[in-house]
Enzyme design. Structure first.
Site, PDB file in Angstrom:
ATOM      1  N   TYR A   1       0.828  -1.212   0.000  1.00 33.48           N
ATOM      2  CA  TYR A   1       0.000   0.000   0.000  1.00 33.48           C
ATOM      3  C   TYR A   1       0.860   1.259   0.000  1.00 33.48           C
ATOM      4  O   TYR A   1       0.351   2.345  -0.256  1.00 33.48           O
ATOM      5  CB  TYR A   1      -0.915   0.038   1.234  1.00 33.48           C
ATOM      6  CG  TYR A   1      -1.962  -1.026   1.315  1.00 33.48           C
ATOM      7  CD1 TYR A   1      -2.160  -1.957   0.290  1.00 33.48           C
ATOM      8  CD2 TYR A   1      -2.770  -1.134   2.449  1.00 33.48           C
ATOM      9  CE1 TYR A   1      -3.128  -2.946   0.393  1.00 33.48           C
ATOM     10  CE2 TYR A   1      -3.744  -2.117   2.549  1.00 33.48           C
ATOM     11  CZ  TYR A   1      -3.903  -3.029   1.530  1.00 33.48           C
ATOM     12  OH  TYR A   1      -4.866  -4.005   1.661  1.00 33.48           O
TER      13      TYR A   1
ATOM     14  N   HIS B   1       0.362 -11.578   2.086  1.00 33.81           N
ATOM     15  CA  HIS B   1      -0.669 -10.889   1.318  1.00 33.81           C
ATOM     16  C   HIS B   1      -1.401 -11.821   0.340  1.00 33.81           C
ATOM     17  O   HIS B   1      -2.627 -11.756   0.213  1.00 33.81           O
ATOM     18  CB  HIS B   1      -0.063  -9.704   0.570  1.00 33.81           C
ATOM     19  CG  HIS B   1      -1.019  -8.578   0.357  1.00 33.81           C
ATOM     20  ND1 HIS B   1      -0.625  -7.272   0.231  1.00 33.81           N
ATOM     21  CD2 HIS B   1      -2.373  -8.551   0.244  1.00 33.81           C
ATOM     22  CE1 HIS B   1      -1.679  -6.493   0.054  1.00 33.81           C
ATOM     23  NE2 HIS B   1      -2.760  -7.244   0.051  1.00 33.81           N
TER      24      HIS B   1
END
Length: 275
Positions: free
Chosen positions: A48, A105
């Site tokens: 991110y 992730h």
């Protein structure tokens, strides 16, 4: 607020704050507002590119001990040594001494290093770099393999979950094995979910927003949603969903909206990979 507890003792609030695309000074301000408004579970990721913003907001809050800060290992760093260095880098970026929750992730099964990455997360936890560990987007076959090869299941599995994609099988797996299921994209994205007549009807009955109904539905199923919102008003509305009690019939009607092709971006973890 209701809480969810995992097999290893990790306890999380029933709602978490997503920080995707909350970057820079504006991101710090939005996250600070969320913390001031009562959000305590913050969800970030290495990819991110906002771990610094999250860390700054947490440090500015003066409430570090009340907060659960999450980040995630990207697919390009699944090799053991790279994973350890990346977790260390996440700590440097946030400016925090320890991260409360760290997740893989994506499994990236074609690369086939997710078990190696899981071993690195176990080591990082045992070294005190992180407090608890988990995964994202893992299917039962991936989770079974982690347990078979390392003897340890994650405490969290964060997956795509919303009324168009209820994920009944993974929810049942998590409940059976003491894994907290977190829901990303709980309000849908780029679709008509929040305008669906079923949600709008139920929202009117409760004097609520359709977003609140979707979030309350997730909690009722036993999944912890992670909505993102930059404005204080939307942050407060989303948080209030924790107090919205739906009837069993309403939950069933919303669940019935599920579709075989309900994934928002066709990101099937058995073949989709992200680096």
């Amino acid at each position: 607020m209701q809480t969810f507890t995992a097999h290893g003792g990790l306890t999380l609030p029933a709602l978490g704050f997503g920080t995707y695309r909350l970057n820079g000074d504006a991101g710090v301000h939005a996250i600070e507002q969320a913390i001031d408004g009562g959000w305590t579970l913050l969800d970030s990721a290495f990819n991110y590119e906002n771990e610094g913003a999250v860390g700054r907001a947490v440090r500015n809050s003066g409430r570090r001990d009340e907060l659960v800060v999450t980040s995630k290992l990207p697919g390009r760093h699944h090799a053991h040594d790279e994973a350890i260095a990346t977790i260390e880098e996440s700590l440097f970026r946030t400016g925090l001494d320890v991260l409360d929750l760290y997740l893989i992730h994506w499994p990236n099964p074609g690369v086939d290093k997710y078990v190696e990455a899981w071993g690195a997360l176990i080591e990082a936890r045992d070294r005190g770099l992180v407090k608890a560990i988990g995964v994202c987007n893992f299917e039962p076959e991936h989770l079974d393999r982690l347990q078979a090869e390392t003897g340890e299941l994650p405490q969290v599995n964060q997956i795509e979950l919303h009324p168009y994609f209820p994920q009944a099988e993974l929810l049942a797996y998590g409940a059976e094995h003491g894994i907290i299921t977190e829901a990303w994209t709980p309000l849908g994205r780029g679709n008509d979910l929040l305008e669906h007549p079923v949600l709008t009807e139920i929202a009117r009955a409760h004097d609520a927003t359709t977003a609140q109904v979707a979030l309350a539905w997730s909690i009722a199923l036993g999944a912890l949603p992670l909505p993102k919102a930059a404005s204080p008003q939307r942050q407060a509305e989303n948080l209030a969903a924790a107090d919205l009690a739906l009837t069993d019939d309403e939950v069933a009607r919303i669940t019935a909206l599920g579709r075989p092709d309900g994934r928002t971006y066709d990101q099937d973890p058995t073949r989709y990979e992200e680096f």
